[in-house]
Design a protein around this motif. Structure first.
Motif, mmCIF file in Angstrom:
data_model
loop_
_atom_site.group_PDB
_atom_site.id
_atom_site.type_symbol
_atom_site.label_atom_id
_atom_site.label_comp_id
_atom_site.label_asym_id
_atom_site.label_seq_id
_atom_site.Cartn_x
_atom_site.Cartn_y
_atom_site.Cartn_z
ATOM 1 N N LEU A 348 5.137 -17.454 58.590
ATOM 2 C CA LEU A 348 4.604 -17.237 56.687
ATOM 3 C C LEU A 348 3.016 -16.444 57.082
ATOM 4 O O LEU A 348 3.140 -16.056 55.542
ATOM 5 C CB LEU A 348 5.481 -17.795 55.629
ATOM 6 N N PHE A 349 2.560 -17.839 56.901
ATOM 7 C CA PHE A 349 0.896 -17.957 56.143
ATOM 8 C C PHE A 349 0.736 -16.619 57.152
ATOM 9 O O PHE A 349 -0.199 -15.674 55.510
ATOM 10 C CB PHE A 349 0.262 -19.238 56.591
ATOM 11 N N GLY A 350 0.719 -16.391 57.882
ATOM 12 C CA GLY A 350 -0.246 -15.573 58.485
ATOM 13 C C GLY A 350 0.970 -13.945 57.928
ATOM 14 O O GLY A 350 -0.554 -12.834 57.995
ATOM 15 N N LEU A 351 2.146 -13.759 57.772
ATOM 16 C CA LEU A 351 2.371 -12.629 56.977
ATOM 17 C C LEU A 351 2.282 -12.768 55.841
ATOM 18 O O LEU A 351 2.163 -10.873 55.141
ATOM 19 C CB LEU A 351 4.126 -12.588 57.156
ATOM 20 N N VAL A 352 1.855 -13.380 54.960
ATOM 21 C CA VAL A 352 1.374 -13.610 53.451
ATOM 22 C C VAL A 352 -0.201 -12.985 53.451
ATOM 23 O O VAL A 352 -0.650 -12.492 52.462
ATOM 24 C CB VAL A 352 1.673 -14.824 53.139
ATOM 25 N N THR A 353 -0.673 -12.925 54.346
ATOM 26 C CA THR A 353 -2.199 -12.577 55.010
ATOM 27 C C THR A 353 -2.081 -11.484 54.975
ATOM 28 O O THR A 353 -2.970 -10.750 54.281
ATOM 29 C CB THR A 353 -2.873 -13.728 55.775
ATOM 30 N N GLY A 354 -1.341 -10.848 55.983
ATOM 31 C CA GLY A 354 -1.663 -9.472 56.188
ATOM 32 C C GLY A 354 -0.558 -8.467 55.119
ATOM 33 O O GLY A 354 -1.631 -7.666 54.818
ATOM 34 N N LEU A 355 0.134 -8.874 54.201
ATOM 35 C CA LEU A 355 0.117 -8.748 52.882
ATOM 36 C C LEU A 355 -0.555 -8.086 52.023
ATOM 37 O O LEU A 355 -0.373 -7.607 51.361
ATOM 38 C CB LEU A 355 1.585 -9.537 52.198
ATOM 39 N N ARG A 356 -1.652 -9.583 52.114
ATOM 40 C CA ARG A 356 -2.579 -8.967 50.599
ATOM 41 C C ARG A 356 -3.323 -8.112 51.646
ATOM 42 O O ARG A 356 -3.781 -7.319 51.054
ATOM 43 C CB ARG A 356 -3.651 -10.258 50.526
ATOM 44 N N ARG A 357 -3.538 -8.635 52.348
ATOM 45 C CA ARG A 357 -5.099 -6.791 53.286
ATOM 46 C C ARG A 357 -4.275 -5.902 53.445
ATOM 47 O O ARG A 357 -5.130 -5.289 53.087
ATOM 48 C CB ARG A 357 -4.874 -7.234 54.617
ATOM 49 N N ALA A 358 -2.544 -6.076 52.404
ATOM 50 C CA ALA A 358 -2.130 -4.899 52.927
ATOM 51 C C ALA A 358 -2.001 -3.721 51.586
ATOM 52 O O ALA A 358 -1.317 -2.659 50.995
ATOM 53 C CB ALA A 358 -0.692 -4.129 53.445
ATOM 54 N N GLY A 359 -2.629 -4.825 50.025
ATOM 55 C CA GLY A 359 -2.651 -4.441 48.853
ATOM 56 C C GLY A 359 -1.421 -4.713 48.309
ATOM 57 O O GLY A 359 -0.540 -4.911 47.514
ATOM 58 N N VAL A 360 -0.619 -6.257 48.597
ATOM 59 C CA VAL A 360 0.917 -6.112 48.113
ATOM 60 C C VAL A 360 0.443 -7.625 47.705
ATOM 61 O O VAL A 360 0.101 -8.538 48.317
ATOM 62 C CB VAL A 360 2.188 -6.449 48.943
ATOM 63 N N LEU A 417 7.919 -5.797 58.557
ATOM 64 C CA LEU A 417 7.833 -5.853 57.226
ATOM 65 C C LEU A 417 6.971 -5.814 55.849
ATOM 66 O O LEU A 417 7.023 -5.432 54.842
ATOM 67 C CB LEU A 417 7.820 -8.455 57.334
ATOM 68 N N VAL A 418 5.861 -5.821 56.560
ATOM 69 C CA VAL A 418 4.914 -5.382 55.655
ATOM 70 C C VAL A 418 4.939 -3.276 54.939
ATOM 71 O O VAL A 418 5.467 -3.713 53.734
ATOM 72 C CB VAL A 418 3.786 -4.505 57.017
ATOM 73 N N THR A 419 5.301 -2.695 55.845
ATOM 74 C CA THR A 419 5.769 -1.456 56.399
ATOM 75 C C THR A 419 6.972 -1.411 54.933
ATOM 76 O O THR A 419 7.475 -1.012 54.010
ATOM 77 C CB THR A 419 6.127 -0.092 57.197
ATOM 78 N N THR A 420 8.067 -2.242 55.628
ATOM 79 C CA THR A 420 9.301 -2.510 54.289
ATOM 80 C C THR A 420 9.060 -2.365 52.807
ATOM 81 O O THR A 420 9.388 -1.636 52.077
ATOM 82 C CB THR A 420 10.348 -3.122 54.910
ATOM 83 N N LEU A 421 8.770 -3.745 53.096
ATOM 84 C CA LEU A 421 8.467 -4.051 51.256
ATOM 85 C C LEU A 421 7.220 -3.451 50.447
ATOM 86 O O LEU A 421 7.433 -2.916 49.500
ATOM 87 C CB LEU A 421 7.081 -5.417 51.274
ATOM 88 N N LYS A 422 6.153 -2.393 51.246
ATOM 89 C CA LYS A 422 5.619 -1.305 51.072
ATOM 90 C C LYS A 422 6.354 -0.420 49.876
ATOM 91 O O LYS A 422 6.326 0.237 49.262
ATOM 92 C CB LYS A 422 3.765 -1.026 51.413
ATOM 93 N N GLU A 423 7.230 -0.131 50.900
ATOM 94 C CA GLU A 423 8.171 1.140 50.643
ATOM 95 C C GLU A 423 9.246 0.500 49.896
ATOM 96 O O GLU A 423 9.657 1.059 48.340
ATOM 97 C CB GLU A 423 9.001 1.520 51.677
ATOM 98 N N LYS A 424 9.138 -0.588 49.378
ATOM 99 C CA LYS A 424 10.689 -1.403 48.257
ATOM 100 C C LYS A 424 9.249 -1.355 46.885
ATOM 101 O O LYS A 424 10.406 -1.230 46.102
ATOM 102 C CB LYS A 424 11.350 -2.427 48.989
ATOM 103 N N LEU A 425 8.540 -1.718 47.268
ATOM 104 C CA LEU A 425 7.703 -2.144 45.856
ATOM 105 C C LEU A 425 7.184 -0.865 45.210
ATOM 106 O O LEU A 425 6.747 -1.005 43.661
ATOM 107 C CB LEU A 425 6.393 -3.054 46.114
ATOM 108 N N GLN A 426 7.276 0.519 46.226
ATOM 109 C CA GLN A 426 6.712 1.754 45.085
ATOM 110 C C GLN A 426 7.557 2.081 44.482
ATOM 111 O O GLN A 426 8.099 3.771 43.867
ATOM 112 C CB GLN A 426 6.645 2.809 47.213
#
Length: 426
Positions: A348-360, A417-426
């Motif tokens: 999850l640490f790696g996923l959180v880092t990826g989310l931040r880099r993707a603008g989330v 996860l990154v793609t799903t969250l970006k879609e839901k947040l939009q």
């Protein structure tokens, strides 16, 4: 923590902006600045300290700001220049303009805006601090009533964008170098006949208009019969002021004519204005400004007629409180990750880092606490979604995505996860 167990506290007359209130403060700064950017004003930032003489010449040697409220800085003995923390920003912005020759490199006016702290040694009270924040604007190098009206309209737009309604705009003209000397002499003759203390009489000889700004009842009670500057304005100043009034009226901006409005700085000429909020008590001014056609020459520059204002961030926040307005501040965190176990923490640490880099905006439960503590932390963060994972989830290549508003929870593939969250947040 009690004061007895804490070694240091914020200096008297200052306060800390903490995460609990920072969202509102930042939103106010942005709202005050946004109309300026839309009107072509460029950002400028000056040092918080300047040569003392910049303020004594520009702000005025007879003002309380210079005589009583300026923080001077002790410099090394080999330095001949005396420095002071800036008590206001107009003189600093004009100095920067002249030093960089901005008035020679493009079309006039030079339109600038700033945001920063100012410093005055005042008696601290609610709404009056020794360090206070302002957003300000200066239009340098043009004499045009439309420019005066533009700035007043932009400030009015800024306050209304925050939802404020219970403020008033006070408007006056202070005349120019042609008509003000005649008024100055008439006012001095009147003041000499009053029962005033020596300091006030001395101020009256240097700048009698400053006496009109005296807040003491013992002085104000004697000013009922004082001559009004409006009765001494020359034809050019009358016509200029009337154009400002007409432009404001045409733009739907209400104002009140206030013939006693002087404001506290010596450099103002012609248009002067103040925004006051009746819910703030004694410190009712939330912002103000005016035209300062002679300031450039006072500090050694060429003739550059100019106009500007400064709006108080601190007092605007208090005005919002007085009207019961709560700004819609977006959460600082969209996604909060809650790991169950060491392996999940690493993933999850790696996923959180990826989310931040993707603008989330995302955060993670730190400190090895359990799931219950994790969901409490997620709720406190204001996040919309929680990402939860344990060993079984990871073995299946998924995480659990929980909507913290609805309570719905669904598994999502790790690589989606990154793609799903970006879609839901939009």
């Amino acid at each position: 923590m009690s004061s007895t167990s804490q070694a240091f506290q914020a200096p008297r007359g200052t306060y800390d902006i903490l995460p609990t209130t920072a969202g509102t403060v930042l939103a106010v700064r942005e709202a005050l600045a946004a109309p300026l950017r839309r009107a072509g004003y460029g950002y400028v930032e000056t040092p918080v300290f300047e040569d003392v003489n910049l303020f004594s010449r520009g702000v005025g040697e007879s003002t309380d700001i210079v005589t009583k409220e300026m923080f001077t800085i002790a410099t090394r003995s080999e330095e001949s220049q005396r420095l002071a923390l800036r008590p206001e920003a107009t003189a600093s912005v004009l100095r920067a303009t002249l030093e960089a020759n901005l008035h020679r490199t493009g079309n006039l006016p030079v339109k600038l805006w700033y945001s920063g702290a100012q410093y005055r040694y005042e008696r601290p009270q609610k709404g009056r601090y020794r360090q206070f924040w302002q957003v300000g604007a200066e239009a340098i190098g043009a004499e045009d009533p439309a420019l005066d009206a533009e700035l007043i309209i932009l400030a009015d737009d800024a306050y209304r964008s925050l939802g404020l309604r219970n403020f008033r705009i006070l408007l006056n003209s202070l005349g120019d170098k042609q008509c003000r000397p005649v008024y100055r002499e008439a006012l001095q003759n009147y003041l000499r006949g009053l029962d005033l203390d020596e300091e006030t009489l001395r101020r009256a000889e240097i700048n009698p208009l400053r006496v009109l700004d005296d807040k003491r009842a013992s002085v104000q009670d004697q000013l009922g019969g004082a001559p009004m500057l409006v009765d001494f304005l020359c034809e050019d100043c009358k016509a200029y002021h009337e154009q400002v009034r007409e432009l404001l009226t045409a733009a739907g901006v209400a104002f009140e004519d206030d013939p006693k409005l002087v404001r506290g700085l010596d450099y103002y000429t012609r248009t002067t204005f103040e925004f006051v909020h009746d819910g703030l008590g004694a410190q009712s001014a939330v912002g103000g400004g005016g035209r300062y056609d002679g300031l450039s020459e006072m500090i050694g520059g060429p003739e550059l007629p100019s106009v500007g204002w400064a709006l108080g961030v601190d007092r605007t926040v208090l005005a919002l409180e007085a009207e019961g307005i709560t700004l819609d501040i977006p959460a600082t965190t969209d996604v909060y990750a809650v790991p169950m176990g060491e392996q999940a923490r690493r993933v999850l640490f790696g996923l959180v880092t990826g989310l931040r880099r993707a603008g989330v905006s995302a955060d993670l439960l730190f400190g090895g606490r359990g799931v219950k503590a994790g969901f409490k932390a997620a709720d406190r963060s204001g996040a919309r979604f929680a990402v939860v994972a344990g060993e079984r989830d990871l073995a299946d290549g998924v995480v659990q995505l929980k909507d913290l508003t609805s309570g719905d929870q669904t598994p999502v593939a790790l690589d989606a996860l990154v793609t799903t969250l970006k879609e839901k947040l939009q």
